[in-house]
Design a protein around this motif. Structure first.
Motif, PDB file in Angstrom:
ATOM      1  N   SER A  49      18.085  -8.519  60.513  1.00 21.72           N
ATOM      2  CA  SER A  49      18.003  -9.428  61.651  1.00 21.72           C
ATOM      3  C   SER A  49      18.233  -8.742  62.984  1.00 21.72           C
ATOM      4  O   SER A  49      18.127  -9.386  64.027  1.00 21.72           O
ATOM      5  CB  SER A  49      19.033 -10.559  61.487  1.00 21.72           C
ATOM      6  N   ALA A  54      12.711  -4.798  64.524  1.00 21.42           N
ATOM      7  CA  ALA A  54      11.369  -5.226  64.936  1.00 21.42           C
ATOM      8  C   ALA A  54      10.775  -4.250  65.945  1.00 21.42           C
ATOM      9  O   ALA A  54       9.586  -3.912  65.880  1.00 21.42           O
ATOM     10  CB  ALA A  54      11.422  -6.635  65.517  1.00 21.42           C
ATOM     11  N   TYR A  58       7.495  -1.800  65.406  1.00 20.90           N
ATOM     12  CA  TYR A  58       6.364  -1.864  66.347  1.00 20.90           C
ATOM     13  C   TYR A  58       6.030  -0.462  66.865  1.00 20.90           C
ATOM     14  O   TYR A  58       4.860  -0.056  66.874  1.00 20.90           O
ATOM     15  CB  TYR A  58       6.727  -2.794  67.501  1.00 20.90           C
ATOM     16  N   ILE A 130       9.964  -9.845  71.809  1.00 21.76           N
ATOM     17  CA  ILE A 130      10.208 -10.248  70.427  1.00 21.76           C
ATOM     18  C   ILE A 130      11.000 -11.552  70.440  1.00 21.76           C
ATOM     19  O   ILE A 130      11.791 -11.814  71.349  1.00 21.76           O
ATOM     20  CB  ILE A 130      10.954  -9.165  69.631  1.00 21.76           C
ATOM     21  N   GLU A 132      12.938 -14.655  67.609  1.00 17.22           N
ATOM     22  CA  GLU A 132      13.424 -14.881  66.259  1.00 17.22           C
ATOM     23  C   GLU A 132      12.353 -15.580  65.431  1.00 17.22           C
ATOM     24  O   GLU A 132      11.696 -16.509  65.902  1.00 17.22           O
ATOM     25  CB  GLU A 132      14.701 -15.723  66.286  1.00 17.22           C
ATOM     26  N   ASP A 133      12.213 -15.124  64.190  1.00 13.57           N
ATOM     27  CA  ASP A 133      11.228 -15.703  63.282  1.00 13.57           C
ATOM     28  C   ASP A 133      11.838 -16.929  62.611  1.00 13.57           C
ATOM     29  O   ASP A 133      12.422 -16.843  61.526  1.00 13.57           O
ATOM     30  CB  ASP A 133      10.809 -14.664  62.244  1.00 13.57           C
ATOM     31  N   TYR A 136      11.196 -17.909  58.940  1.00 12.40           N
ATOM     32  CA  TYR A 136      11.566 -16.983  57.857  1.00 12.40           C
ATOM     33  C   TYR A 136      12.580 -17.645  56.926  1.00 12.40           C
ATOM     34  O   TYR A 136      13.523 -18.302  57.366  1.00 12.40           O
ATOM     35  CB  TYR A 136      12.154 -15.704  58.456  1.00 12.40           C
ATOM     36  N   PRO A 164      15.448 -12.722  61.182  1.00  9.51           N
ATOM     37  CA  PRO A 164      14.722 -11.539  61.664  1.00  9.51           C
ATOM     38  C   PRO A 164      13.957 -11.846  62.946  1.00  9.51           C
ATOM     39  O   PRO A 164      13.693 -13.004  63.287  1.00  9.51           O
ATOM     40  CB  PRO A 164      13.761 -11.222  60.517  1.00  9.51           C
ATOM     41  N   TRP A 165      13.581 -10.768  63.654  1.00 14.02           N
ATOM     42  CA  TRP A 165      12.802 -10.886  64.881  1.00 14.02           C
ATOM     43  C   TRP A 165      11.366 -10.454  64.601  1.00 14.02           C
ATOM     44  O   TRP A 165      11.103  -9.635  63.719  1.00 14.02           O
ATOM     45  CB  TRP A 165      13.405 -10.020  65.977  1.00 14.02           C
ATOM     46  N   LYS A 166      10.460 -10.993  65.389  1.00 17.87           N
ATOM     47  CA  LYS A 166       9.046 -10.622  65.257  1.00 17.87           C
ATOM     48  C   LYS A 166       8.432 -10.510  66.642  1.00 17.87           C
ATOM     49  O   LYS A 166       8.968 -11.041  67.623  1.00 17.87           O
ATOM     50  CB  LYS A 166       8.286 -11.660  64.439  1.00 17.87           C
ATOM     51  N   LEU A 167       7.308  -9.823  66.702  1.00 20.59           N
ATOM     52  CA  LEU A 167       6.607  -9.656  67.969  1.00 20.59           C
ATOM     53  C   LEU A 167       6.036 -10.983  68.440  1.00 20.59           C
ATOM     54  O   LEU A 167       5.361 -11.687  67.688  1.00 20.59           O
ATOM     55  CB  LEU A 167       5.466  -8.636  67.815  1.00 20.59           C
ATOM     56  N   SER A 168       6.330 -11.330  69.686  1.00 20.50           N
ATOM     57  CA  SER A 168       5.768 -12.531  70.288  1.00 20.50           C
ATOM     58  C   SER A 168       4.513 -12.198  71.089  1.00 20.50           C
ATOM     59  O   SER A 168       3.478 -12.847  70.953  1.00 20.50           O
ATOM     60  CB  SER A 168       6.801 -13.203  71.193  1.00 20.50           C
TER      61      SER A 168
END
Length: 389
Positions: A49, A54, A58, A130, A132-133, A136, A164-168
């Motif tokens: 997380s 992330a 990337y 980024i 938060e997902d 998930y 976890p984080w994801k690309l926005s």
């Protein structure tokens, strides 16, 4: 018999007690293993997380491929009409081989996510955000033990995010890779970049005087001028080609001046100009000095000048004044034809030098080096002088 029964009951009691202890220990071990597994899952989830995960993932992709959808969008939006998409992609990828890094932008989009400045070779080339997902679903269920106990006795610990984080979004800006191509050429020339001719929309300045023609534009405004072309969307190396009015490739020497753009007189014209200038110079200097009879000197000069020209008018006006000159004689001891500068419509500026020994009453003999610039008209058959500068 009673003693034997007592022993049996004692053994049964010990066995039951041992069994209870074993069962209790097994239960505790099971709970411990289960809880430890859940703690391990939490630790693993917590590690995943972290925002750095992330970001690092990337950057790993970008630095491996030197390409992604964000870079592709930026390249597609860049004007590059003189270069192909493949050429621009190859150039950008080559630049990105230096490595892309990310630096956190504090205070930017804190409510929506975390933003980072993307840098390459010490220069910002874009940014990424980024978030938060929230969709998930991990292995950690905080409703299961031991998390209710942790919430009760250690409040605040489970507030650490485990999502976890994801690309926005990501954006790139490669406009700092642009170069400008600027070239100044005669207005009759053409300029192309990578084989594509630049049209008038690329001209940023026109009517530029030739340095060598500067003294003559007031007299001859139709003299040729130059223009400056500028192309601002060059990325990396481009091929610039300059062609003259006949379509021949031209290499411009920045140190040669504008004379390099001028076609010199052909040999026959040059011969006519040289044949005119020697007798003209000799007779003009004699007339100008006032030595001897001025009318005779003017008649000797007239075969070499255009009737009614500026020279003719000035000579007629000077006749009276020359009669008061104190020059007794002029001797031309040396003469040289320097060059002929083509102007327009059969006009040439002829430059000559003469050395004259002049004897003046009261001053004696004086030797002078005299430079003359004479505008001459040549009709293709003969040449006559018009103006002395």
């Amino acid at each position: 018999m009673a003693a034997m029964n007592r022993r049996k009951k004692g053994l049964l009691g010990k066995f039951a007690y041992t069994l209870i202890l074993i069962s209790y220990g097994a239960l505790i071990a099971f709970v411990g293993v289960t809880w430890l597994s859940r703690v391990s899952d939490y630790a693993e989830q917590y590690e995943l997380s972290r925002p750095a995960k992330a970001v690092d993932a990337y950057l790993e992709t970008v630095n491996r491929d030197q390409w992604n959808d964000g870079i592709a969008r930026a390249v597609a939006a860049m004007p590059h009409e003189m270069q192909s998409d493949e050429e621009i992609r190859a150039f950008v990828q080559d630049k990105l081989k230096a490595g892309v890094t990310a630096v956190r932008k504090s205070g930017v989009n804190e409510q929506q996510g975390m933003s980072y400045s993307l840098r390459c070779s010490g220069r910002e080339i874009g940014d990424m955000t980024i978030v938060e997902d929230t969709g998930y679903r991990g292995k950690v269920d905080q409703s299961q033990m031991p998390w209710p106990l942790v919430k009760k006795f250690l409040p605040g610990i489970l507030e650490w995010g485990i999502t976890p984080w994801k690309l926005s979004e990501d954006h790139y800006d490669f406009t700092n890779l642009y170069n400008s191509v600027e070239v100044t050429v005669p207005a009759s020339y053409s300029v192309s970049i990578n084989g594509v001719d630049l049209d008038e929309s690329y001209i940023i300045e026109d009517g530029i005087h030739y340095d060598i023609y500067e003294p003559y534009y007031d007299l001859l405004p139709e003299l040729p001028t130059k223009v400056t072309y500028r192309y601002d969307n060059a990325i990396g190396a481009v091929t610039t080609e300059i062609r003259d009015e006949a379509g021949n490739p031209v290499q411009i020497d920045e140190n040669a001046g504008d004379y390099q753009f001028i076609t010199p007189p052909d040999p026959a014209t040059r011969e006519r100009l040289m044949a005119l200038m020697e007798p003209f110079t000799r007779n003009y200097l004699i007339f100008r000095s006032g030595a001897g009879d001025s009318m005779t000197a003017l008649n000797n000069l007239k075969p070499y000048i255009v009737p009614g020209s500026d020279i003719d008018k000035r000579a007629q006006a000077a006749l009276d004044g020359l009669g008061w000159a104190h020059t007794s004689s002029v001797q031309i001891t040396d003469y040289s034809f320097q060059y002929a500068l083509p102007l327009t419509d059969g006009l040439y500026d002829c430059h000559v030098n003469a050395v004259a020994d002049t004897y003046t009453y009261g001053k004696g003999e004086v030797t002078d080096s005299i430079d003359l610039s004479v505008i001459v008209f040549d009709d293709g058959y003969s040449a006559l002088a018009l103006v002395v500068n």
